[in-house]
Scaffold this active site. Structure first.
Site, PDB file in Angstrom:
ATOM      1  N   GLU A  60       0.834  -1.327   0.060  1.00  9.63           N
ATOM      2  CA  GLU A  60       0.041  -0.125  -0.087  1.00  9.63           C
ATOM      3  C   GLU A  60       0.801   1.271   0.170  1.00  9.63           C
ATOM      4  O   GLU A  60       0.518   2.046  -0.726  1.00  9.63           O
ATOM      5  CB  GLU A  60      -0.769   0.219   1.080  1.00  9.63           C
ATOM      6  CG  GLU A  60      -2.155  -0.902   1.061  1.00  9.63           C
ATOM      7  CD  GLU A  60      -1.961  -2.418   1.436  1.00  9.63           C
ATOM      8  OE1 GLU A  60      -0.698  -2.608   2.034  1.00  9.63           O
ATOM      9  OE2 GLU A  60      -2.742  -2.928   1.582  1.00  9.63           O
ATOM     10  N   HIS A 129      -9.207  -5.329  11.735  1.00  3.66           N
ATOM     11  CA  HIS A 129     -10.164  -5.198  10.482  1.00  3.66           C
ATOM     12  C   HIS A 129     -11.342  -4.452  10.964  1.00  3.66           C
ATOM     13  O   HIS A 129     -12.446  -4.569  10.079  1.00  3.66           O
ATOM     14  CB  HIS A 129     -10.443  -6.492   9.764  1.00  3.66           C
ATOM     15  CG  HIS A 129      -9.325  -7.170   8.991  1.00  3.66           C
ATOM     16  ND1 HIS A 129      -8.372  -7.421   9.615  1.00  3.66           N
ATOM     17  CD2 HIS A 129      -9.237  -7.072   7.786  1.00  3.66           C
ATOM     18  CE1 HIS A 129      -7.175  -8.113   8.685  1.00  3.66           C
ATOM     19  NE2 HIS A 129      -7.980  -7.867   7.674  1.00  3.66           N
TER      20      HIS A 129
END
Lengths: 327, 336
Positions: A60, A129
């Site tokens: 990322e 998450h």
């Protein structure tokens, strides 16, 4: 009007914009050959080819920086994060790069780039998450932050975000991708920074945004059955914030509850509460209440998830508290 | 390759150009240093003295559409690209007449028109940006290339490795340049990894990777010529580890006590500007008067830089909201 899924509304926004502008491309993990981790980009590789629909390695920081460099050099990238939980390894690129280059260069470099993907929790996914970072990004001047709650808003706001010449953080939810609703076909643009009153009511204002809006809507139904009419202000954009719509609603109802999925400290609700006490102090008939994620990392168990997130019971309790109708 | 062979490869004009360019970079930085001590320049200020052959080397082969991106040691790269040194000095002085309108300062020079993409302050953070600039060139189908400069400290960052991996996978027209001056601020290369021959890091991605003598502008130009050709031909990126030395500390506030005088002098003995000057003298490429003329022209330029910088205005405090968003009426939160 035809009914489509939230993910289809997002895809339609991207596809329509990409057909009109060759400089737009999308990159991210699994966006091309896998057709999107959540199928938002399904079919886009077939239509636009691998030049414009680009699978990346799991890197990322690197691909976010590549997209920012491409934006500096004339392209209009869309970066998909599989979830904004993963954007943290790229946050240096977003905060130090995308949000700063225009100022640092004395206004020479615009930054037409969209970072999109799901934010916050999506069931029993565990602590790493299940985090809502809307306020983290909204804190940074140089960015714009959009958090839609319905398929139609998703389409209109994403088209506006793609056309915007500033960096836009666009936050969705895994749990909304399957939501179905009416969405206008073709050209449909919703300007950034404009809130939407999703439900009219005279008794209590609830300010909210994103996925958690749907819990607010259910709570409002239940409250209506008890004779309390809630007005729901969906911010839709949390940087900039449409304070005027919030203040106007509070001046009508004189009572305010703020509901968001992020943790409480230094959150959007903190900001709204500050602004309302400053602009509408004399209009308030009760202290402002808020419902946020509990001040803890999310545990795995189903009961822990429900206890940690804002739920209908807590929202109803907050509304009754500002209405002095507790119990 | 021996020095004689090189002298034949590069023309008299090229040597004189190199001499003038590198001397300008050095004199500019010496003036920046003096102005910093006078407190005309504030904040962090990182000088390029000793490393001039790198910019002179790639400017020997770069064209107009090509681009450069670098770290916060960024005063000389825009001058190399053709930015008027006056507006670089004005930026150092914090004036609106500066290249970044006084918003950037020493670490954030940018010149879009000349293909200079900054001026970045987070070590390693700009390396993916360099790959992205190259990505856009490939996307648009141009033959332009990007030079992405970084220090030896940056190669220990994940951003370096992620950018190299994708640049190689996607065959981007990038030239990644490690300006290895042997110290990441005060920490020597040896203290940061088992891998101290930094060009070898490129081998992990099967990228053509080479070590280059950064005290020789000829060696630098040769290495860039090959790398730029590879990128223009669509054959992908190159990693160059250019072994150089900064004569001054990491920044103006660093007395550089972590290295010896002997080490510094061993590099000064191989000074790239002195080396070019000796080639000029050995080959009678210029008379003493002609060299004097170059030196006085540079002196004049530097004086004009300071005059121009002094004459400019500081930004108005009320202008803090300008140039942050492309949107002209962005509703900033403005209270008391």
């Amino acid at each position: 009007m035809r009914v489509i899924q939230f993910r289809e509304a997002l895809r339609e926004a991207m596809v329509e914009e990409m057909r009109n502008d060759e400089d737009i491309f999308i990159m991210g993990e699994e966006v091309a050959e896998y057709n999107g981790a959540y199928k938002v980009t399904q079919g886009m590789l077939d239509e636009f080819g691998d030049k414009r629909v680009i699978d990346t390695p799991i890197a990322e920081n690197g691909f976010t920086g590549i997209a920012i460099g491409a934006a500096m050099n004339g392209l209009r990238p869309i970066v998909e994060f599989m979830t904004f939980n993963f954007s943290l390894v790229a946050i240096d690129q977003i905060i130090n790069g995308a949000a700063k280059v225009n100022l640092m260069s004395g206004g020479q470099f615009n930054m037409p780039i969209v970072f999109r993907g799901p934010t916050a929790s999506a069931g029993q996914l565990g602590a790493q998450h299940s985090q809502a970072f809307e306020n983290w990004y909204a804190n940074t001047p140089g960015l714009k932050v959009v958090v839609p709650s319905t398929p139609a808003d998703a389409k209109g706001l994403l088209k506006a975000a793609i056309r915007d010449n500033d960096p836009v953080i666009f936050m969705e939810s895994e749990q909304m991708y399957g939501d179905k609703a009416e969405v206008p076909e073709g050209e449909y643009i919703i300007p950034l920074g404009v809130a939407d009153i999703k439900r009219k009511g005279d008794d209590v204002t609830i300010v909210t945004f994103g996925k958690i809006y749907h819990r607010v809507a259910k709570a409002a139904e239940a409250l209506a059955a008890e004779g309390i009419e809630v007005e729901i202000v969906d911010l839709r954009t949390v940087r900039p914030i449409d304070y005027a719509t919030v203040i106007e609603s509070v001046k009508k109802t004189n009572r305010l509850v703020i509901v968001e999925e992020a943790w409480p400290l230094a959150s959007i609700s903190t900001e709204i509460a500050y602004k309302v006490q400053r602009e509408a102090f004399d209009d308030l008939d009760a202290p402002i209440q808020r419902v946020t994620m509990r001040d803890v990392p999310m545990g795995y168990g189903a009961n822990m998830v429900e206890e940690t997130l804002p739920n209908e019971g807590r929202i109803i309790e907050a509304v009754k508290t500002v209405s002095y109708k507790k119990g | 390759m021996s020095k004689d062979l090189k002298s034949k490869k590069y023309s008299k004009e090229q040597y004189l150009k190199w001499y003038e360019e590198m001397l300008l970079y050095r004199k500019f930085e010496e003036k920046a240093s003096a102005s910093y001590i006078q407190q005309k320049i504030r904040g962090f200020c990182h000088l390029y003295i000793g490393q001039e052959a790198i910019v002179a080397g790639y400017e020997t082969v770069l064209g107009k559409g090509d681009s450069v991106i670098t770290t916060y040691r960024d005063h000389c790269q825009p001058i190399g690209r053709g930015t008027d040194p006056k507006i670089i000095m004005a930026e150092l002085f914090g004036k609106t007449s500066g290249i970044s309108k006084g918003r950037g300062g020493s670490m954030h020079m940018f010149d879009k028109e000349k293909g200079f993409f900054g001026g970045h302050g987070i070590v390693g953070g700009h390396i993916p940006l360099g790959a992205g600039i190259a990505f856009a060139e490939k996307y648009k189908g141009t033959k332009n290339v990007n030079i992405c400069l970084m220090g030896d400290g940056a190669v220990r960052q994940g951003a370096f490795h992620e950018a190299l991996n994708m640049a190689m996978t996607w065959k981007l027209p990038s030239i990644f340049v490690i300006e290895n001056n042997m110290y990441a601020m005060g920490t020597s290369v040896e203290r940061t990894s088992n891998v101290t021959e930094l060009f070898k890091l490129g081998h992990a991605y099967e990228m053509p990777s080479f070590a280059v003598n950064g005290m020789s502008v000829e060696d630098c130009a040769d290495a860039f010529e090959e790398a730029v050709e590879r990128a223009r031909n669509g054959d992908g990126p190159t990693l160059l580890e250019i072994r150089t030395y900064r004569y001054k500390g990491h920044s103006m506030s660093d007395p550089a006590k972590y290295r010896t005088k002997e080490e510094l002098n061993s590099y000064k003995d191989r000074d790239p500007i002195a080396s070019v000057l000796s080639t000029i003298n050995e080959n009678n490429y210029a008379s003493e008067d002609e060299l004097k003329a170059i030196e006085s022209k540079i002196k004049q330029t530097i004086e004009e830089c300071v005059e121009f910088a002094e004459a400019g205005d500081f930004p108005q405090a009320g202008d803090i909201y300008d140039g942050i968003y492309a949107q002209k009426d962005y509703p900033f939160i403005k209270e008391i």
